[in-house]
Design a protein around this motif. Structure first.
Motif, mmCIF file in Angstrom:
data_model
loop_
_atom_site.group_PDB
_atom_site.id
_atom_site.type_symbol
_atom_site.label_atom_id
_atom_site.label_comp_id
_atom_site.label_asym_id
_atom_site.label_seq_id
_atom_site.Cartn_x
_atom_site.Cartn_y
_atom_site.Cartn_z
ATOM 1 N N SER A 1 0.859 -1.137 0.022
ATOM 2 C CA SER A 1 -0.066 0.054 0.151
ATOM 3 C C SER A 1 0.824 1.069 0.108
ATOM 4 O O SER A 1 1.862 1.220 0.526
ATOM 5 C CB SER A 1 -0.919 0.264 1.196
ATOM 6 O OG SER A 1 -1.803 -1.063 1.265
ATOM 7 N N ARG A 2 0.343 2.532 -0.674
ATOM 8 C CA ARG A 2 0.877 3.746 -0.553
ATOM 9 C C ARG A 2 0.210 4.576 -0.254
ATOM 10 O O ARG A 2 -1.097 4.649 -0.663
ATOM 11 C CB ARG A 2 1.827 3.843 -2.085
ATOM 12 C CG ARG A 2 2.572 2.860 -2.633
ATOM 13 C CD ARG A 2 2.959 2.992 -4.122
ATOM 14 N NE ARG A 2 3.919 1.956 -4.635
ATOM 15 C CZ ARG A 2 5.113 2.075 -4.599
ATOM 16 N NH1 ARG A 2 5.710 3.156 -3.986
ATOM 17 N NH2 ARG A 2 5.929 1.193 -5.076
ATOM 18 N N PHE A 3 0.762 5.622 0.671
ATOM 19 C CA PHE A 3 -0.044 6.895 1.180
ATOM 20 C C PHE A 3 0.652 8.075 0.842
ATOM 21 O O PHE A 3 1.913 7.965 1.053
ATOM 22 C CB PHE A 3 -0.374 6.656 2.755
ATOM 23 C CG PHE A 3 -0.836 5.264 3.241
ATOM 24 C CD1 PHE A 3 -2.195 5.227 3.356
ATOM 25 C CD2 PHE A 3 -0.360 4.228 3.560
ATOM 26 C CE1 PHE A 3 -2.816 4.018 3.700
ATOM 27 C CE2 PHE A 3 -0.767 3.007 3.806
ATOM 28 C CZ PHE A 3 -2.126 2.969 3.896
ATOM 29 N N HIS A 4 -0.046 9.038 0.383
ATOM 30 C CA HIS A 4 0.506 10.283 -0.230
ATOM 31 C C HIS A 4 0.062 11.307 0.865
ATOM 32 O O HIS A 4 -1.278 11.408 1.083
ATOM 33 C CB HIS A 4 0.306 10.506 -1.565
ATOM 34 C CG HIS A 4 0.755 9.515 -2.340
ATOM 35 N ND1 HIS A 4 0.134 8.323 -2.789
ATOM 36 C CD2 HIS A 4 2.135 9.238 -3.305
ATOM 37 C CE1 HIS A 4 0.966 7.592 -3.531
ATOM 38 N NE2 HIS A 4 2.219 8.078 -3.657
ATOM 39 N N GLY A 5 1.068 12.398 1.186
ATOM 40 C CA GLY A 5 0.513 13.283 1.994
ATOM 41 C C GLY A 5 1.343 14.505 1.650
ATOM 42 O O GLY A 5 2.554 14.441 1.158
ATOM 43 N N SER A 6 1.207 15.629 2.363
ATOM 44 C CA SER A 6 1.922 16.970 2.340
ATOM 45 C C SER A 6 3.002 16.938 3.461
ATOM 46 O O SER A 6 4.162 17.410 3.153
ATOM 47 C CB SER A 6 1.191 17.983 2.314
ATOM 48 O OG SER A 6 0.319 18.058 3.641
ATOM 49 N N HIS A 7 2.591 16.291 4.777
ATOM 50 C CA HIS A 7 3.549 16.459 5.964
ATOM 51 C C HIS A 7 3.656 14.851 6.446
ATOM 52 O O HIS A 7 2.385 14.027 6.418
ATOM 53 C CB HIS A 7 3.058 17.377 6.875
ATOM 54 C CG HIS A 7 3.153 18.811 6.598
ATOM 55 N ND1 HIS A 7 2.196 19.374 5.745
ATOM 56 C CD2 HIS A 7 4.069 19.698 6.821
ATOM 57 C CE1 HIS A 7 2.607 20.757 5.379
ATOM 58 N NE2 HIS A 7 3.645 20.764 6.153
ATOM 59 N N LEU A 8 4.549 14.702 7.266
ATOM 60 C CA LEU A 8 4.841 13.449 7.738
ATOM 61 C C LEU A 8 5.282 13.534 9.459
ATOM 62 O O LEU A 8 5.968 14.371 9.906
ATOM 63 C CB LEU A 8 5.988 12.476 7.233
ATOM 64 C CG LEU A 8 6.215 11.062 7.967
ATOM 65 C CD1 LEU A 8 5.115 10.204 8.032
ATOM 66 C CD2 LEU A 8 7.545 10.785 7.151
ATOM 67 N N LEU A 9 4.239 13.000 10.162
ATOM 68 C CA LEU A 9 4.505 12.926 11.908
ATOM 69 C C LEU A 9 4.846 11.535 12.246
ATOM 70 O O LEU A 9 4.141 10.777 12.023
ATOM 71 C CB LEU A 9 3.240 13.388 12.410
ATOM 72 C CG LEU A 9 3.347 13.427 13.923
ATOM 73 C CD1 LEU A 9 4.394 14.261 14.547
ATOM 74 C CD2 LEU A 9 1.982 13.838 14.490
ATOM 75 N N MET A 10 6.028 11.355 12.739
ATOM 76 C CA MET A 10 6.304 10.171 13.197
ATOM 77 C C MET A 10 6.201 10.068 14.815
ATOM 78 O O MET A 10 6.575 10.775 15.532
ATOM 79 C CB MET A 10 8.043 10.106 13.085
ATOM 80 C CG MET A 10 8.439 10.072 11.652
ATOM 81 S SD MET A 10 7.700 8.623 10.647
ATOM 82 C CE MET A 10 8.632 7.250 11.602
ATOM 83 N N ALA A 11 5.187 9.203 15.107
ATOM 84 C CA ALA A 11 4.725 9.055 16.587
ATOM 85 C C ALA A 11 4.792 7.493 16.900
ATOM 86 O O ALA A 11 3.561 7.033 17.421
ATOM 87 C CB ALA A 11 3.363 9.665 16.321
ATOM 88 N N VAL A 12 5.697 7.002 16.712
ATOM 89 C CA VAL A 12 5.784 5.650 17.080
ATOM 90 C C VAL A 12 6.330 5.292 18.397
ATOM 91 O O VAL A 12 6.628 3.940 18.870
ATOM 92 C CB VAL A 12 6.855 4.670 16.131
ATOM 93 C CG1 VAL A 12 6.132 5.031 14.668
ATOM 94 C CG2 VAL A 12 8.204 5.232 16.042
ATOM 95 N N GLY A 13 6.592 6.149 19.329
ATOM 96 C CA GLY A 13 6.995 5.839 20.648
ATOM 97 C C GLY A 13 8.049 6.790 21.076
ATOM 98 O O GLY A 13 8.649 7.735 20.427
ATOM 99 N N ARG A 14 8.794 6.296 22.281
ATOM 100 C CA ARG A 14 9.505 7.209 22.984
ATOM 101 C C ARG A 14 10.722 6.319 23.417
ATOM 102 O O ARG A 14 10.750 5.119 23.719
ATOM 103 C CB ARG A 14 8.954 7.985 24.020
ATOM 104 C CG ARG A 14 7.534 8.932 23.390
ATOM 105 C CD ARG A 14 7.363 9.815 24.502
ATOM 106 N NE ARG A 14 8.252 11.075 25.093
ATOM 107 C CZ ARG A 14 8.718 11.921 24.210
ATOM 108 N NH1 ARG A 14 8.010 12.118 23.183
ATOM 109 N NH2 ARG A 14 9.655 12.824 24.571
ATOM 110 N N ARG A 15 11.888 6.932 23.610
ATOM 111 C CA ARG A 15 13.242 6.497 24.352
ATOM 112 C C ARG A 15 13.636 7.261 25.151
ATOM 113 O O ARG A 15 13.714 8.527 25.334
ATOM 114 C CB ARG A 15 14.026 6.006 22.936
ATOM 115 C CG ARG A 15 14.642 7.310 22.393
ATOM 116 C CD ARG A 15 15.598 6.881 21.403
ATOM 117 N NE ARG A 15 16.722 6.181 21.650
ATOM 118 C CZ ARG A 15 17.988 6.609 22.107
ATOM 119 N NH1 ARG A 15 18.079 7.781 21.986
ATOM 120 N NH2 ARG A 15 18.768 5.764 22.348
#
Length: 472
Positions: free
Chosen positions: A251-265
């Motif tokens: 699958s492919r998703f297209h957008g104008s901005h990308l937010l990475m919110a996969v966790g914290r270290r």
């Protein structure tokens, strides 16, 4: 190099570190506080405060279109994203003085604006200072986890540390990660006029009760948020304004901005922990029940301790170690009464065991009792009837509570108190809640626990009949 000796050294001026420093100093300890970045840490500058401020703007934007049922003609305002982010900045600036260097110096804390690292088991170096303390508290917090996704290093992306710097509304925000941060920001942005797609490798809000999560996800999808679950990201490509995210299934998703919110270290890399004999474990520093590290002079609290990553947990940890560090008294941290909330609309709150875990532990001895928001008169009056409270009960005591619906985050506090003090359901039932309030839900679910025992019991009925027969 200046040499400093003190009673307590606190590394990190986030919520936990500030609580320790303020409490210890006001109790008479000689305290040094190190902070190499911003006072207030992640919560004030990038986390709890700005995210809830943006959610408030989004709620205000969404509300006018939902008024028809109240006899008020609906309208569709055009949100001003720049002004909404201005509101976020004003909220931060309003709260910031409480966490400021000036305030803490006024409390008697020596504040050094440098990162610190251990040079021995008893010494920490920070800039031109070498500090020896009787006790050290590591309260360095955490940062966004950015996984090594192919192509990500060539594409502009946002994290919670950069999202609130935006001033122009994203046309189409792609969010990788369907945890609390991802889902809150998804709803905020769709209400402020962005198109939003959430891409989650497993199950959105996967740490929470599936029944409650289903209600939240249905609400977000109804508002226009696209949520792709089981979509593991395999590659990212593109450029500013035109970003593509590809998943393992093609699958492919297209957008104008990308937010990475996969966790914290946990922020522990700078500390040179090996020099102090401090061991790590998992996503943080290994601690015992007293929050002591393998170096018995050093504590780790909050996100640095590798457990639950919430501001209120860091504050709780601060209260635990003050007793031990200042007075030498035994003190241990518990986790069973620590609540967590996802501030979507509806909100989702949890404390203690979820139903599945409770059944695994208690089996047939567990009772699950629930009460629906649609049976609460205040919820009916405000047309906020989607939701329920579910209480897991063992031998008359609650062992876990899930609430999804209006004000779930406010309602869960009572149950945190109940679990912390091992209250019985009878004590919850004895509470009197003002009518009509959403808070009645807490009392009504306790009533639902006792109703079968009172109204479906032949023994109770025979007792009542006997008393009435002989009573004059």
């Amino acid at each position: 190099m200046e040499r400093i000796n003190c009673d307590l050294l606190v590394i990190g001026a986030g919520s936990g570190g500030l609580s320790v420093a303020a409490g210890a100093s006001q109790m008479g300890a000689d305290v040094v506080l190190l902070e190499g970045h911003k006072m207030g840490g992640d919560c004030l500058n990038y986390g709890c405060v700005p995210s809830k401020a943006l959610l408030a703007s989004a709620k205000a934007a969404h509300g006018p279109a939902q008024t028809a049922a109240f006899g008020v003609p609906p309208s569709r305002p055009q949100p001003d994203y720049t002004a909404a982010m201005g509101h976020v900045r004003q909220v931060i600036e309003t709260i910031a003085p409480v966490d400021s260097q000036e305030r803490f110096e006024g409390l008697g804390v020596r504040v050094i604006r440098e990162f610190g690292h251990f040079v021995s088991e008893t010494e920490v170096e920070a800039g031109a200072h070498r500090i020896t303390a009787r006790r050290v508290v590591i309260a360095t917090g955490s940062s966004p986890l950015v996984p090594p996704v192919p192509g990500l290093d060539t594409v502009p992306y946002l994290t919670n540390e950069t999202l609130f710097d935006l001033r122009e509304r994203p046309a189409h925000l792609l969010i990788v990660g369907g945890g609390p941060i991802g889902m809150e920001m998804a709803q905020a942005h769709v209400r402020l006029g962005s198109k939003v797609t959430v891409i989650e490798g497993q199950r959105a809000l996967g740490q929470d009760d599936p029944e409650a999560v289903s209600l939240v996800l249905d609400a977000l999808r109804a508002e226009g948020v696209e949520i792709a679950e089981g979509a593991m990201v395999s590659r990212v490509s593109g450029q500013a304004g035109a970003i593509e995210v590809e998943t393992r299934d093609g699958s492919r998703f297209h957008g104008s901005h990308l937010l990475m919110a996969v966790g914290r270290r946990a922020n522990i890399d700078r500390l040179n922990l090996s020099a102090a004999g401090i061991e790590t474990a998992g996503n943080g520093i290994r601690v015992d029940d007293s929050l002591l590290t393998s170096n018995r002079r050093v504590y780790a609290i909050g996100d640095a301790a590798g457990g639950l990553q919430f501001t209120h947990v860091a504050g709780y940890h601060a209260s635990v170690i003050i007793r031990s560090a200042l007075f030498g008294l035994p003190s241990a941290a518990k986790t069973s009464h620590l609540p967590r909330v996802t501030y979507t609309d509806p909100e989702l709150a949890q404390v203690g065991l979820q139903e599945r875990a409770a059944r695994d532990i208690y089996g047939a001895k567990l009772e699950v009792v629930r009460f629906d928001f649609r049976e609460n008169d205040r919820a009916v009056a405000e047309r906020k009837t989607d939701g329920f409270i579910k209480v897991m009960v063992h031998r008359g005591r609650p062992v876990g509570v899930t609430i999804v619906g209006q004000q779930a985050g406010e309602l869960i506090s009572l149950w945190s108190m109940a679990l912390a003090n091992r209250l019985k359901m009878s004590q919850i039932a004895a509470m009197v809640a003002p009518y009509p309030t959403v808070g009645e839900i807490n009392k009504r679910v306790a009533g639902a626990y006792f109703s079968p025992r009172l109204f479906d019991s032949d023994l109770v009925k025979r007792a009542v009949q006997l008393v009435q027969r002989w009573r004059r």
